[in-house]
Design a protein around this motif. Structure first.
Motif, PDB file in Angstrom:
ATOM      1  N   SER A  91       0.817  -1.192  -0.134  1.00  0.00           N
ATOM      2  CA  SER A  91      -0.216   0.159   0.046  1.00  0.00           C
ATOM      3  C   SER A  91       0.844   1.329   0.250  1.00  0.00           C
ATOM      4  N   LEU A  92       1.929   1.315   0.848  1.00  0.00           N
ATOM      5  CA  LEU A  92       2.833   2.504   0.880  1.00  0.00           C
ATOM      6  C   LEU A  92       3.553   2.851  -0.474  1.00  0.00           C
ATOM      7  N   LEU A  93       4.226   1.665  -0.838  1.00  0.00           N
ATOM      8  CA  LEU A  93       4.529   1.624  -2.531  1.00  0.00           C
ATOM      9  C   LEU A  93       3.884   1.850  -3.399  1.00  0.00           C
ATOM     10  N   THR A  94       2.490   1.558  -3.564  1.00  0.00           N
ATOM     11  CA  THR A  94       1.643   2.146  -4.417  1.00  0.00           C
ATOM     12  C   THR A  94       1.218   3.492  -4.286  1.00  0.00           C
ATOM     13  N   ALA A  95       0.953   3.886  -3.010  1.00  0.00           N
ATOM     14  CA  ALA A  95       0.872   5.286  -2.692  1.00  0.00           C
ATOM     15  C   ALA A  95       1.883   6.109  -3.315  1.00  0.00           C
ATOM     16  N   ALA A  96       3.293   5.659  -2.777  1.00  0.00           N
ATOM     17  CA  ALA A  96       4.528   6.368  -3.172  1.00  0.00           C
ATOM     18  C   ALA A  96       4.593   6.425  -4.891  1.00  0.00           C
ATOM     19  N   PHE A  97       4.261   5.517  -5.409  1.00  0.00           N
ATOM     20  CA  PHE A  97       4.313   5.488  -7.006  1.00  0.00           C
ATOM     21  C   PHE A  97       3.451   6.680  -7.618  1.00  0.00           C
ATOM     22  N   PHE A  98       2.153   6.658  -6.987  1.00  0.00           N
ATOM     23  CA  PHE A  98       1.185   7.558  -7.540  1.00  0.00           C
ATOM     24  C   PHE A  98       1.643   8.955  -7.212  1.00  0.00           C
ATOM     25  N   VAL A  99       2.304   9.155  -6.093  1.00  0.00           N
ATOM     26  CA  VAL A  99       2.808  10.569  -5.654  1.00  0.00           C
ATOM     27  C   VAL A  99       3.884  10.791  -6.703  1.00  0.00           C
ATOM     28  N   VAL A 100       4.796  10.054  -7.040  1.00  0.00           N
ATOM     29  CA  VAL A 100       5.859  10.266  -7.709  1.00  0.00           C
ATOM     30  C   VAL A 100       5.404  10.561  -9.223  1.00  0.00           C
ATOM     31  N   ASP A 101       4.531   9.602  -9.593  1.00  0.00           N
ATOM     32  CA  ASP A 101       3.734   9.839 -10.872  1.00  0.00           C
ATOM     33  C   ASP A 101       3.262  11.225 -11.112  1.00  0.00           C
ATOM     34  N   ASN A 102       2.397  11.686 -10.193  1.00  0.00           N
ATOM     35  CA  ASN A 102       1.701  13.075 -10.378  1.00  0.00           C
ATOM     36  C   ASN A 102       2.854  14.159 -10.443  1.00  0.00           C
ATOM     37  N   PHE A 103       3.900  14.051  -9.478  1.00  0.00           N
ATOM     38  CA  PHE A 103       4.867  14.841  -9.375  1.00  0.00           C
ATOM     39  C   PHE A 103       5.638  14.844 -11.032  1.00  0.00           C
ATOM     40  N   ALA A 104       5.726  13.766 -11.425  1.00  0.00           N
ATOM     41  CA  ALA A 104       6.365  13.715 -12.945  1.00  0.00           C
ATOM     42  C   ALA A 104       5.622  14.264 -13.967  1.00  0.00           C
ATOM     43  N   ARG A 105       4.217  14.182 -13.679  1.00  0.00           N
ATOM     44  CA  ARG A 105       3.227  14.531 -14.731  1.00  0.00           C
ATOM     45  C   ARG A 105       3.225  15.957 -14.710  1.00  0.00           C
ATOM     46  N   GLY A 106       3.157  16.802 -13.487  1.00  0.00           N
ATOM     47  CA  GLY A 106       3.507  18.178 -13.265  1.00  0.00           C
ATOM     48  C   GLY A 106       4.604  18.855 -13.904  1.00  0.00           C
ATOM     49  N   TYR A 107       5.542  17.903 -13.653  1.00  0.00           N
ATOM     50  CA  TYR A 107       6.864  18.599 -14.220  1.00  0.00           C
ATOM     51  C   TYR A 107       7.073  18.470 -15.556  1.00  0.00           C
ATOM     52  N   ALA A 108       6.569  17.284 -16.062  1.00  0.00           N
ATOM     53  CA  ALA A 108       6.600  16.999 -17.739  1.00  0.00           C
ATOM     54  C   ALA A 108       5.670  18.308 -18.376  1.00  0.00           C
ATOM     55  N   ALA A 109       4.661  18.626 -17.653  1.00  0.00           N
ATOM     56  CA  ALA A 109       3.782  19.617 -18.196  1.00  0.00           C
ATOM     57  C   ALA A 109       4.444  20.960 -18.337  1.00  0.00           C
ATOM     58  N   ASN A 110       4.920  21.304 -17.130  1.00  0.00           N
ATOM     59  CA  ASN A 110       5.662  22.481 -17.192  1.00  0.00           C
ATOM     60  C   ASN A 110       6.957  22.750 -18.191  1.00  0.00           C
ATOM     61  N   LEU A 111       7.496  21.498 -18.500  1.00  0.00           N
ATOM     62  CA  LEU A 111       8.501  21.535 -19.616  1.00  0.00           C
ATOM     63  C   LEU A 111       7.896  21.719 -20.968  1.00  0.00           C
ATOM     64  N   ILE A 112       6.772  20.793 -20.995  1.00  0.00           N
ATOM     65  CA  ILE A 112       6.049  21.184 -22.384  1.00  0.00           C
ATOM     66  C   ILE A 112       5.863  22.689 -22.443  1.00  0.00           C
ATOM     67  N   GLU A 113       5.005  23.089 -21.468  1.00  0.00           N
ATOM     68  CA  GLU A 113       4.764  24.796 -21.563  1.00  0.00           C
ATOM     69  C   GLU A 113       5.677  25.615 -21.801  1.00  0.00           C
ATOM     70  N   THR A 114       6.835  25.558 -21.330  1.00  0.00           N
ATOM     71  CA  THR A 114       8.258  26.212 -21.830  1.00  0.00           C
ATOM     72  C   THR A 114       8.525  25.983 -23.156  1.00  0.00           C
ATOM     73  N   LYS A 115       8.374  24.810 -23.606  1.00  0.00           N
ATOM     74  CA  LYS A 115       8.824  24.391 -25.001  1.00  0.00           C
ATOM     75  C   LYS A 115       7.766  25.119 -25.985  1.00  0.00           C
ATOM     76  N   VAL A 116       6.593  25.097 -25.514  1.00  0.00           N
ATOM     77  CA  VAL A 116       5.564  25.484 -26.505  1.00  0.00           C
ATOM     78  C   VAL A 116       5.732  27.225 -26.596  1.00  0.00           C
ATOM     79  N   ARG A 117       5.849  27.614 -25.213  1.00  0.00           N
ATOM     80  CA  ARG A 117       6.149  29.256 -25.290  1.00  0.00           C
ATOM     81  C   ARG A 117       7.175  29.642 -26.311  1.00  0.00           C
ATOM     82  N   SER A 118       8.297  28.898 -25.988  1.00  0.00           N
ATOM     83  CA  SER A 118       9.603  29.314 -26.907  1.00  0.00           C
ATOM     84  C   SER A 118       9.384  28.970 -28.242  1.00  0.00           C
ATOM     85  N   SER A 119       8.788  28.151 -28.716  1.00  0.00           N
ATOM     86  CA  SER A 119       8.758  27.556 -29.970  1.00  0.00           C
ATOM     87  C   SER A 119       7.606  28.297 -30.800  1.00  0.00           C
TER      88      SER A 119
END
Length: 266
Positions: free
Chosen positions: A32-60
């Protein structure tokens, strides 16, 4: 004589504790702890990736910081998508985007976006919403009918023009249904307001002679010169007082030339 019933003595039998209960509980907690940790890390990665894509879109696209850009990463786990080297789908909403000579709100849906930004996207669909002012720029392709006014209402495009009949100038309003045909904007007349009287296409064709015949003709307007060269017009929808244009491109690279380089009309 009554025989006495035998007396039975009840003895508590101690219960055996299963040796595997404790480890199973511990294992469930760990999973249960590992599953919760996975989703926490995955949500963090989703937000981080979205910010990178936004930066790329703005510059492009050379978008100023004041232009709202909203990025949503769809599909399954972002970590799994990153491991596969490609995002399933990314939706990018941009307010007040300039596309060629047009300006309006846009939503870009890209599918199959490689993590390596130098590689092309599988396909992209851009829905661009043009208001009445922007729509008038699209209608400069109508050569034989001088357009004086443009409006979008009641699910159709309304054009205002003037015809000459019996030496008199008569104001005419034309209601047209827009559609995408072979990459072009097709406008099909459905009804007319001639001098304040509503007429059908058949009535206009029969009563106004050659002028009426020209008015009831479906016209196709090339919009390639107003749109990015890699995108093809494939859908049109009337929404309130705006017209949504859907354009699609395949195997494109997200760079500064993507939307700035316009197509060419034959």
């Amino acid at each position: 004589m009554t025989n006495a019933l035998p007396q039975f003595e009840f003895v508590d039998v101690p219960k055996r504790k299963s040796r595997w209960v404790g480890p199973v509980i511990v294992l469930v907690i760990i999973v249960s702890l590992l599953t919760a940790a996975f989703f926490v890390v995955d949500n963090f990665a989703r937000g981080y990736a979205a910010n990178l894509i936004e930066t790329k879109v703005r510059s492009s696209l050379a978008l100023p910081k004041s232009t709202p850009v909203h990025v949503t990463i769809g599909g399954t786990s972002v970590l799994l998508q990153l491991a596969g080297g490609k995002f399933d789908q990314v939706d990018i909403a941009i307010d007040a985007l300039s596309v060629g000579d047009l300006s309006g709100d846009a939503v870009l849906t890209a599918r199959g976006i490689p993590v390596d930004q130098s590689k092309p996207i599988d396909n992209a669909h851009l829905v661009f919403t043009a208001n009445q002012e922007q729509l008038q720029k699209l209608l400069v392709g109508i050569k034989d009918v001088p357009v004086s006014t443009v409006a979008v209402k009641s699910g159709s495009v309304q054009l205002g023009t003037t015809i000459t009949a019996l030496g008199l100038s008569v104001p005419v309003g034309i209601a047209l249904t827009p559609a995408a045909v072979d990459g072009q904007l097709a406008l099909t007349p459905t009804s007319f307001d001639v001098g304040g009287k509503t007429l059908t296409t058949a009535e206009v064709a029969s009563t106004l002679g050659p002028v009426g015949g020209a008015l009831v003709t479906t016209r196709q307007i090339c919009v390639a010169s107003l749109l990015p060269k890699d995108f093809v017009l494939d859908s049109i929808a009337v929404k309130g007082e705006s017209l949504s244009l859907g354009v699609t491109a395949r195997s494109i690279v997200l760079n500064s030339q993507l939307l700035s380089t316009k197509g060419v009309c034959p």
